[in-house]
Design an enzyme around this catalytic site. Sequence first.
Site, short mmCIF file in Angstrom:
data_model
loop_
_atom_site.label_atom_id
_atom_site.label_comp_id
_atom_site.label_asym_id
_atom_site.label_seq_id
_atom_site.Cartn_x
_atom_site.Cartn_y
_atom_site.Cartn_z
N PRO A 138 0.77 -1.25 0.00
CA PRO A 138 0.00 0.00 0.00
C PRO A 138 0.80 1.30 0.00
CG PRO A 138 0.04 -0.93 2.19
CD PRO A 138 0.75 -1.92 1.30
N CYS A 139 1.46 1.59 -1.10
CA CYS A 139 2.18 2.86 -1.21
C CYS A 139 1.20 4.04 -1.22
CB CYS A 139 3.08 2.87 -2.44
SG CYS A 139 2.23 2.53 -3.99
N HIS A 140 -0.08 3.78 -1.49
CA HIS A 140 -1.07 4.86 -1.47
C HIS A 140 -1.26 5.42 -0.05
CE1 HIS A 140 -3.46 1.19 -0.70
NE2 HIS A 140 -4.22 1.97 0.04
#
Length: 168
Positions: A138-140
């Site tokens: 989850p780089c978001h």
Amino acid sequence: MIMTQVAYQIVDTPIGQLLLATTERGVVRVAFEGDGFAQVIEDLGERVGPCVAEPTAQLETAVREVSEYFAGQRREFEVPQDFSLSTGFRNTVQRYLSSIPYGSTQSYGDVARGVGNPKAVRAVGSACATNPLPIIVPCHRVVRSDGGLGGYGGGLSVKQTLLDLEQQ
């Protein structure tokens, strides 16, 4: 490098189509439409192994878990991840990202401190920008220290949609 077969499938999601690709080790690539699926498949063929559009147990698990995530039924991905497209510091950062809890965010600086290199804020941004497994890794959930979105490979509207989904 030993070449391995890559199974892939294009799936419809609320943020558009995604290409999910797996090896026997796990999910190796998640690509947005804007990445150009043909180019992604060609790149995987060169860097990982021959690509086939055939279902495998690993691919079916990835597709199911992504669908559950978008339906609000999954907060953590259990499908194994194949980090063979990442090396060095980028790999370290990308492996760290899954420790950011669902529904929360950390700044690029927080992540840099979390991986033990507090001055590497820009390198964390680069690691997020080159994450081969967006959504699953989850780089978001990484934002600017002022709360701004920063950047996102799928576009800022997609990043906001993912963050909003996790707030429900």
